[in-house]
Design a protein around this motif. Structure first.
Motif, PDB file in Angstrom:
ATOM      1  N   MET A 182     -15.976  -7.460  -0.396  1.00  0.00           N
ATOM      2  CA  MET A 182     -14.981  -7.187   0.639  1.00  0.00           C
ATOM      3  C   MET A 182     -14.423  -5.787   0.452  1.00  0.00           C
ATOM      4  O   MET A 182     -14.233  -5.336  -0.656  1.00  0.00           O
ATOM      5  CB  MET A 182     -13.839  -8.195   0.557  1.00  0.00           C
ATOM      6  N   GLY A 183     -14.157  -5.134   1.560  1.00  0.00           N
ATOM      7  CA  GLY A 183     -13.626  -3.797   1.524  1.00  0.00           C
ATOM      8  C   GLY A 183     -12.411  -3.668   2.418  1.00  0.00           C
ATOM      9  O   GLY A 183     -11.860  -4.658   2.892  1.00  0.00           O
ATOM     10  N   THR A 184     -12.036  -2.431   2.652  1.00  0.00           N
ATOM     11  CA  THR A 184     -10.872  -2.143   3.476  1.00  0.00           C
ATOM     12  C   THR A 184     -11.224  -1.036   4.456  1.00  0.00           C
ATOM     13  O   THR A 184     -11.740   0.008   4.063  1.00  0.00           O
ATOM     14  CB  THR A 184      -9.685  -1.693   2.612  1.00  0.00           C
ATOM     15  N   ILE A 185     -10.918  -1.269   5.727  1.00  0.00           N
ATOM     16  CA  ILE A 185     -11.130  -0.280   6.780  1.00  0.00           C
ATOM     17  C   ILE A 185      -9.768   0.050   7.364  1.00  0.00           C
ATOM     18  O   ILE A 185      -8.962  -0.838   7.635  1.00  0.00           O
ATOM     19  CB  ILE A 185     -12.061  -0.834   7.872  1.00  0.00           C
ATOM     20  N   LEU A 186      -9.521   1.343   7.569  1.00  0.00           N
ATOM     21  CA  LEU A 186      -8.279   1.796   8.190  1.00  0.00           C
ATOM     22  C   LEU A 186      -8.589   2.317   9.580  1.00  0.00           C
ATOM     23  O   LEU A 186      -9.440   3.194   9.743  1.00  0.00           O
ATOM     24  CB  LEU A 186      -7.628   2.908   7.357  1.00  0.00           C
ATOM     25  N   LEU A 187      -7.907   1.786  10.568  1.00  0.00           N
ATOM     26  CA  LEU A 187      -8.001   2.254  11.939  1.00  0.00           C
ATOM     27  C   LEU A 187      -6.693   2.928  12.310  1.00  0.00           C
ATOM     28  O   LEU A 187      -5.627   2.328  12.186  1.00  0.00           O
ATOM     29  CB  LEU A 187      -8.253   1.083  12.899  1.00  0.00           C
ATOM     30  N   ALA A 188      -6.793   4.171  12.776  1.00  0.00           N
ATOM     31  CA  ALA A 188      -5.625   4.866  13.308  1.00  0.00           C
ATOM     32  C   ALA A 188      -5.679   4.743  14.824  1.00  0.00           C
ATOM     33  O   ALA A 188      -6.708   5.039  15.441  1.00  0.00           O
ATOM     34  CB  ALA A 188      -5.638   6.329  12.888  1.00  0.00           C
ATOM     35  N   THR A 189      -4.603   4.288  15.418  1.00  0.00           N
ATOM     36  CA  THR A 189      -4.582   4.071  16.861  1.00  0.00           C
ATOM     37  C   THR A 189      -3.366   4.720  17.488  1.00  0.00           C
ATOM     38  O   THR A 189      -2.362   4.980  16.818  1.00  0.00           O
ATOM     39  CB  THR A 189      -4.610   2.565  17.198  1.00  0.00           C
ATOM     40  N   ASP A 190      -3.487   5.004  18.791  1.00  0.00           N
ATOM     41  CA  ASP A 190      -2.339   5.501  19.552  1.00  0.00           C
ATOM     42  C   ASP A 190      -2.251   4.825  20.915  1.00  0.00           C
ATOM     43  O   ASP A 190      -1.469   5.214  21.756  1.00  0.00           O
ATOM     44  CB  ASP A 190      -2.399   7.019  19.715  1.00  0.00           C
TER      45      ASP A 190
ATOM     46  N   GLU B 289      -3.968  -6.204   8.960  1.00  0.00           N
ATOM     47  CA  GLU B 289      -2.580  -5.865   8.648  1.00  0.00           C
ATOM     48  C   GLU B 289      -2.228  -4.630   9.450  1.00  0.00           C
ATOM     49  O   GLU B 289      -3.043  -3.722   9.594  1.00  0.00           O
ATOM     50  CB  GLU B 289      -2.421  -5.581   7.155  1.00  0.00           C
ATOM     51  N   GLY B 290      -1.025  -4.583   9.970  1.00  0.00           N
ATOM     52  CA  GLY B 290      -0.614  -3.451  10.795  1.00  0.00           C
ATOM     53  C   GLY B 290       0.644  -2.794  10.286  1.00  0.00           C
ATOM     54  O   GLY B 290       1.470  -3.430   9.624  1.00  0.00           O
ATOM     55  N   ASP B 291       0.784  -1.509  10.614  1.00  0.00           N
ATOM     56  CA  ASP B 291       1.961  -0.754  10.188  1.00  0.00           C
ATOM     57  C   ASP B 291       2.193   0.399  11.151  1.00  0.00           C
ATOM     58  O   ASP B 291       1.248   0.902  11.766  1.00  0.00           O
ATOM     59  CB  ASP B 291       1.746  -0.211   8.773  1.00  0.00           C
ATOM     60  N   THR B 292       3.436   0.806  11.282  1.00  0.00           N
ATOM     61  CA  THR B 292       3.788   2.021  12.004  1.00  0.00           C
ATOM     62  C   THR B 292       4.571   2.895  11.043  1.00  0.00           C
ATOM     63  O   THR B 292       5.336   2.376  10.207  1.00  0.00           O
ATOM     64  CB  THR B 292       4.644   1.736  13.259  1.00  0.00           C
ATOM     65  N   ARG B 293       4.361   4.193  11.168  1.00  0.00           N
ATOM     66  CA  ARG B 293       5.057   5.134  10.289  1.00  0.00           C
ATOM     67  C   ARG B 293       5.399   6.396  11.048  1.00  0.00           C
ATOM     68  O   ARG B 293       4.799   6.697  12.070  1.00  0.00           O
ATOM     69  CB  ARG B 293       4.191   5.480   9.081  1.00  0.00           C
ATOM     70  N   HIS B 294       6.359   7.141  10.503  1.00  0.00           N
ATOM     71  CA  HIS B 294       6.730   8.450  11.034  1.00  0.00           C
ATOM     72  C   HIS B 294       6.087   9.521  10.171  1.00  0.00           C
ATOM     73  O   HIS B 294       5.975   9.362   8.956  1.00  0.00           O
ATOM     74  CB  HIS B 294       8.256   8.651  10.958  1.00  0.00           C
ATOM     75  N   GLY B 295       5.685  10.609  10.780  1.00  0.00           N
ATOM     76  CA  GLY B 295       5.145  11.726  10.023  1.00  0.00           C
ATOM     77  C   GLY B 295       4.193  12.539  10.853  1.00  0.00           C
ATOM     78  O   GLY B 295       4.123  12.406  12.074  1.00  0.00           O
ATOM     79  N   ILE B 296       3.444  13.385  10.189  1.00  0.00           N
ATOM     80  CA  ILE B 296       2.413  14.176  10.842  1.00  0.00           C
ATOM     81  C   ILE B 296       1.146  13.335  10.779  1.00  0.00           C
ATOM     82  O   ILE B 296       0.699  12.972   9.682  1.00  0.00           O
ATOM     83  CB  ILE B 296       2.257  15.546  10.153  1.00  0.00           C
ATOM     84  N   PRO B 297       0.585  12.970  11.935  1.00  0.00           N
ATOM     85  CA  PRO B 297      -0.461  11.940  11.971  1.00  0.00           C
ATOM     86  C   PRO B 297      -1.576  12.093  10.941  1.00  0.00           C
ATOM     87  O   PRO B 297      -1.847  11.139  10.197  1.00  0.00           O
ATOM     88  CB  PRO B 297      -0.991  12.029  13.404  1.00  0.00           C
ATOM     89  N   HIS B 298      -2.234  13.237  10.875  1.00  0.00           N
ATOM     90  CA  HIS B 298      -3.373  13.340   9.951  1.00  0.00           C
ATOM     91  C   HIS B 298      -2.943  13.204   8.496  1.00  0.00           C
ATOM     92  O   HIS B 298      -3.678  12.653   7.684  1.00  0.00           O
ATOM     93  CB  HIS B 298      -4.163  14.643  10.173  1.00  0.00           C
ATOM     94  N   GLU B 299      -1.745  13.646   8.169  1.00  0.00           N
ATOM     95  CA  GLU B 299      -1.252  13.512   6.793  1.00  0.00           C
ATOM     96  C   GLU B 299      -0.935  12.056   6.462  1.00  0.00           C
ATOM     97  O   GLU B 299      -1.288  11.556   5.392  1.00  0.00           O
ATOM     98  CB  GLU B 299      -0.013  14.386   6.584  1.00  0.00           C
ATOM     99  N   VAL B 300      -0.258  11.382   7.392  1.00  0.00           N
ATOM    100  CA  VAL B 300       0.115   9.986   7.162  1.00  0.00           C
ATOM    101  C   VAL B 300      -1.141   9.109   7.074  1.00  0.00           C
ATOM    102  O   VAL B 300      -1.214   8.211   6.225  1.00  0.00           O
ATOM    103  CB  VAL B 300       1.067   9.476   8.261  1.00  0.00           C
ATOM    104  N   ILE B 301      -2.122   9.377   7.920  1.00  0.00           N
ATOM    105  CA  ILE B 301      -3.361   8.597   7.892  1.00  0.00           C
ATOM    106  C   ILE B 301      -4.036   8.735   6.530  1.00  0.00           C
ATOM    107  O   ILE B 301      -4.446   7.742   5.923  1.00  0.00           O
ATOM    108  CB  ILE B 301      -4.299   9.020   9.031  1.00  0.00           C
ATOM    109  N   ARG B 302      -4.152   9.963   6.032  1.00  0.00           N
ATOM    110  CA  ARG B 302      -4.780  10.176   4.719  1.00  0.00           C
ATOM    111  C   ARG B 302      -3.976   9.500   3.614  1.00  0.00           C
ATOM    112  O   ARG B 302      -4.543   8.865   2.722  1.00  0.00           O
ATOM    113  CB  ARG B 302      -4.920  11.672   4.427  1.00  0.00           C
ATOM    114  N   GLU B 303      -2.660   9.635   3.643  1.00  0.00           N
ATOM    115  CA  GLU B 303      -1.808   9.019   2.620  1.00  0.00           C
ATOM    116  C   GLU B 303      -1.930   7.490   2.647  1.00  0.00           C
ATOM    117  O   GLU B 303      -2.022   6.849   1.598  1.00  0.00           O
ATOM    118  CB  GLU B 303      -0.344   9.421   2.841  1.00  0.00           C
ATOM    119  N   TYR B 304      -1.941   6.932   3.843  1.00  0.00           N
ATOM    120  CA  TYR B 304      -2.055   5.474   3.964  1.00  0.00           C
ATOM    121  C   TYR B 304      -3.426   5.000   3.487  1.00  0.00           C
ATOM    122  O   TYR B 304      -3.542   3.970   2.824  1.00  0.00           O
ATOM    123  CB  TYR B 304      -1.789   5.048   5.412  1.00  0.00           C
ATOM    124  N   ALA B 305      -4.471   5.770   3.803  1.00  0.00           N
ATOM    125  CA  ALA B 305      -5.817   5.430   3.323  1.00  0.00           C
ATOM    126  C   ALA B 305      -5.852   5.399   1.806  1.00  0.00           C
ATOM    127  O   ALA B 305      -6.461   4.513   1.208  1.00  0.00           O
ATOM    128  CB  ALA B 305      -6.841   6.433   3.866  1.00  0.00           C
TER     129      ALA B 305
END
Length: 145
Positions: free
Chosen positions: A1-9, A81-97
């Motif tokens: 099993m792995g983990t996939i991150l989807l960034a959506t808008d 699992e879902g989450d919303t965050r504030h920040g600069i999108p590409h930075e937050v996506i990388r940090e969350y990954a």
């Protein structure tokens, strides 16, 4: 099993990316994490100001986007699992990954942010050591490591 991150808008491109991410999670038996970032450059933290309503709307929109993808994934019996965050999108996506140790990051080709997801996806692709797929219109994929 792995983990996939989807960034959506919530855009049509993000919906195509969501469909592909759900397929991949289903195929791999992976957990799908969905994130929507409220761009702090456009919407600051809620405060008593004229921009407060716009920020609240952006937060509500982000929650709806995550909720829609969560429902789509659950309909396919994909752990999500879902989450919303504030920040600069590409930075937050990388940090969350990094936080969830994602094996794969999926983003749509364009989005509704002022900085289109192609820009966000490109920045994530360039700065991440993870597998990144930018889902283009008509389900073509751009891959990188």
């Amino acid at each position: 099993m792995g983990t996939i991150l989807l960034a959506t808008d919530g855009s049509e491109y993000a919906r195509q990316a969501a469909e592909r991410a759900i397929e991949l999670a289903e195929e791999r038996g992976a957990t799908l994490h969905v994130i929507c970032v409220v761009d702090q450059r456009r919407f600051g933290d809620p405060a008593l100001s004229s921009s407060e309503l716009a920020t609240i709307y952006a937060e509500d929109h982000a929650a709806v986007c995550v909720g829609e993808v969560t429902a789509m994934a659950e309909a396919h019996d994909v752990r999500v699992e879902g989450d919303t965050r504030h920040g600069i999108p590409h930075e937050v996506i990388r940090e969350y990954a990094d936080e969830i140790d994602a094996e794969l990051i999926v983003v749509g080709e364009h989005g509704s942010h002022e900085e289109h997801f192609s820009g966000v996806g490109r920045k994530v692709l360039e700065a991440s050591d993870r597998d990144v797929r930018v889902i283009e219109a008509e389900e073509q994929e751009t891959e990188g490591e």
